[in-house]
Design an enzyme around this catalytic site. Structure first.
Site, mmCIF file in Angstrom:
data_model
loop_
_atom_site.group_PDB
_atom_site.id
_atom_site.type_symbol
_atom_site.label_atom_id
_atom_site.label_comp_id
_atom_site.label_asym_id
_atom_site.label_seq_id
_atom_site.Cartn_x
_atom_site.Cartn_y
_atom_site.Cartn_z
ATOM 1 N N SER A 1 0.850 -1.331 -0.035
ATOM 2 C CA SER A 1 -0.169 0.040 -0.146
ATOM 3 C C SER A 1 0.729 1.231 -0.098
ATOM 4 C CB SER A 1 -0.893 0.134 1.310
ATOM 5 O OG SER A 1 -1.519 1.214 1.411
ATOM 6 N N TYR B 1 -2.249 -1.197 10.944
ATOM 7 C CA TYR B 1 -2.328 -1.585 9.408
ATOM 8 C C TYR B 1 -1.257 -1.003 8.461
ATOM 9 C CZ TYR B 1 -4.199 -1.635 4.729
ATOM 10 O OH TYR B 1 -4.110 -1.586 2.957
HETATM 11 P P1 NAD Z 1 -11.618 -5.971 -0.235
HETATM 12 O O1 NAD Z 1 -12.130 -5.831 1.215
HETATM 13 O O2 NAD Z 1 -11.912 -6.268 -1.281
HETATM 14 O O3 NAD Z 1 -10.326 -7.166 -0.087
HETATM 15 C C1 NAD Z 1 -9.796 -7.560 1.132
HETATM 16 C C2 NAD Z 1 -10.141 -9.145 1.153
HETATM 17 O O4 NAD Z 1 -9.476 -9.783 2.214
HETATM 18 C C3 NAD Z 1 -11.515 -9.411 1.473
HETATM 19 O O5 NAD Z 1 -12.473 -9.606 0.460
HETATM 20 C C4 NAD Z 1 -11.357 -10.908 2.275
HETATM 21 O O6 NAD Z 1 -11.619 -12.186 1.247
HETATM 22 C C5 NAD Z 1 -9.839 -10.985 2.601
HETATM 23 N N1 NAD Z 1 -9.554 -11.074 4.046
HETATM 24 C C6 NAD Z 1 -9.568 -10.181 5.151
HETATM 25 N N2 NAD Z 1 -9.603 -10.844 6.258
HETATM 26 C C7 NAD Z 1 -9.516 -12.411 5.907
HETATM 27 C C8 NAD Z 1 -9.400 -13.488 6.930
HETATM 28 N N3 NAD Z 1 -9.326 -13.475 8.126
HETATM 29 N N4 NAD Z 1 -9.464 -14.790 6.021
HETATM 30 C C9 NAD Z 1 -9.926 -14.754 4.844
HETATM 31 N N5 NAD Z 1 -9.875 -13.669 4.047
HETATM 32 C C10 NAD Z 1 -9.678 -12.584 4.750
HETATM 33 O O7 NAD Z 1 -10.609 -4.770 -0.007
HETATM 34 P P2 NAD Z 1 -8.971 -4.545 -1.061
HETATM 35 O O8 NAD Z 1 -8.865 -2.831 -0.885
HETATM 36 O O9 NAD Z 1 -9.257 -4.796 -2.521
HETATM 37 O O10 NAD Z 1 -8.055 -5.052 -0.270
HETATM 38 C C11 NAD Z 1 -7.066 -6.144 -0.988
HETATM 39 C C12 NAD Z 1 -5.714 -5.624 -0.494
HETATM 40 O O11 NAD Z 1 -5.382 -4.274 -1.057
HETATM 41 C C13 NAD Z 1 -5.610 -5.488 0.896
HETATM 42 O O12 NAD Z 1 -4.145 -6.209 1.323
HETATM 43 C C14 NAD Z 1 -5.474 -4.043 1.369
HETATM 44 O O13 NAD Z 1 -4.563 -3.960 2.253
HETATM 45 C C15 NAD Z 1 -4.903 -3.517 -0.043
HETATM 46 N N6 NAD Z 1 -4.979 -2.093 -0.269
HETATM 47 C C16 NAD Z 1 -6.105 -1.599 -0.326
HETATM 48 C C17 NAD Z 1 -6.102 -0.251 -0.649
HETATM 49 C C18 NAD Z 1 -7.515 0.221 -0.554
HETATM 50 O O14 NAD Z 1 -7.721 1.734 -0.499
HETATM 51 N N7 NAD Z 1 -8.545 -0.263 -0.680
HETATM 52 C C19 NAD Z 1 -5.158 0.614 -0.556
HETATM 53 C C20 NAD Z 1 -3.823 0.114 -0.455
HETATM 54 C C21 NAD Z 1 -3.787 -1.275 -0.228
#
Ligand code: NAD
Ligand code: MG
Length: 291
Positions: free
Chosen positions: A183, A196
């Site tokens: 991130s 986080y």
């Molecule tokens: P998202 O909610 O669509 O995806 C996160 C996924 O993590 C969930 O769908 C879930 O399936 C999984 N997850 C979380 N805890 C879990 C557990 N205990 N067991 C099984 N699965 C679990 O959101 P996203 O934003 O697409 O997140 C994906 C990645 O992107 C993450 O690593 C997040 O840190 C990173 N990220 C997101 C952003 C943002 O702004 N959305 C920015 C930077 C990084």
């Protein structure tokens, strides 16, 4: 040609909150994961990918793109995300590829081991591992974070990738790739993401150490560093309501990114023609907080 500024919704957004882990299908506006737009060109023909968090967000965008590029795809997700996951399974099958659904809780080491063996069995091998699942809950103060909450974040974001990569490594042939989702928080942490943000710095760091460790084995390790992206993580505790209303306004584009805008990055890093790219973190943050 498309103007990136007007291409997608910009703030203000409607206040909305879902219980963790949240569903993409219940967001307003609905995120774009490339369902109607991503076009493949055989870049991942015959590849076999496991994507954690493959039901929604960046994971779903990667799953759709990988399938349309010719890869078979297994997705892991939390059991309560079955409605989102079933949409992804259908999209992968519609692309003519094998789709494997593997629900379970990544905070459990035994499940992580089983996840890898079930993925290998379901796909008939494994050569792309996308460790993308993540847990994010905003807290104004470090004093508001309990040990249980801290542990939840660490288990999901740091231990699970450790367990999954360890389980997968003996099965990865030269040419395989591991991709972690880090991130902009790894480089420019927000004050309300104390726990986080440090896990995302850890992700960026393991990408770089493992890349050096595994290069002699012909295995590449790369990362993707998104900025603010419109996903369920943000509406299920990841962002405060105040932040959500103006989500993405701090990016130079004045809007959040959509998962679809990162799909081609996951493809590029996984594709065999990126054979000299390892230890690299590819940012997509609309101009701010880049690696
Ligand atoms: P998202 O909610 O669509 O995806 C996160 C996924 O993590 C969930 O769908 C879930 O399936 C999984 N997850 C979380 N805890 C879990 C557990 N205990 N067991 C099984 N699965 C679990 O959101 P996203 O934003 O697409 O997140 C994906 C990645 O992107 C993450 O690593 C997040 O840190 C990173 N990220 C997101 C952003 C943002 O702004 N959305 C920015 C930077 C990084
Ligand atoms: Mg989800």
């Amino acid at each position: 040609m498309q103007d990136p500024i007007s291409k997608y919704p910009k703030p203000p957004f409607k206040r909305q909150s879902q219980p963790w882990p949240g569903l993409a299908g219940k967001m307003d506006p609905k995120p774009d994961h490339g369902e109607t737009s991503y076009k493949g060109s055989g870049r991942l023909a015959g590849r076999k990918a496991l994507i954690t968090g493959g039901d929604s967000g960046m994971g779903r965008a990667a799953a759709i793109a990988y399938a349309r590029e010719g890869a078979d795809v297994a997705i892991n997700y939390y059991p309560e995300e079955e409605p989102d996951a079933q949409e992804v399974i259908k999209l992968v099958k519609d692309a003519g590829r094998n789709a494997v659904a593997l629900p379970g809780d990544l905070r459990d080491e035994a499940f992580c081991n089983k996840l890898v063996s079930d993925a290998i069995q379901g796909l008939g091998g494994l050569d792309i591992l996308v460790s993308n699942a993540g847990h994010q809950q905003a807290h104004d103060s470090i004093l508001d974070i309990t040990t249980e909450q801290f542990d939840w974040t660490m288990k999901t974001n740091i231990y699970a990738p450790f367990w999954i990569i360890k389980a997968a490594l003996p099965h990865l042939e030269p040419g395989s790739v591991i991709i972690g989702t880090t991130s902009e928080q790894a480089y420019d942490p927000s004050p309300d993401l104390y726990d986080y943000a440090q896990t995302k710095a850890a992700t960026m760091n393991y990408v770089k150490s493992l890349a050096k460790q595994l290069a002699p084995k012909g295995i590449r390790v790369c990362g993707v560093a998104p900025g603010p992206i419109w996903t369920p993580l943000q509406v299920s505790g990841g962002a405060s309501m105040e932040k959500l209303e103006k989500f993405g306004s701090m990016s130079s584009m004045g809007r959040p990114g959509q998962p679809a805008e990162l799909a081609s990055i996951y493809v590029q890093l996984a594709a065999s023609d990126a054979s000299f790219t390892t230890g690299a973190v590819y940012g997509a943050a609309g101009g701010t907080g880049q690696p």
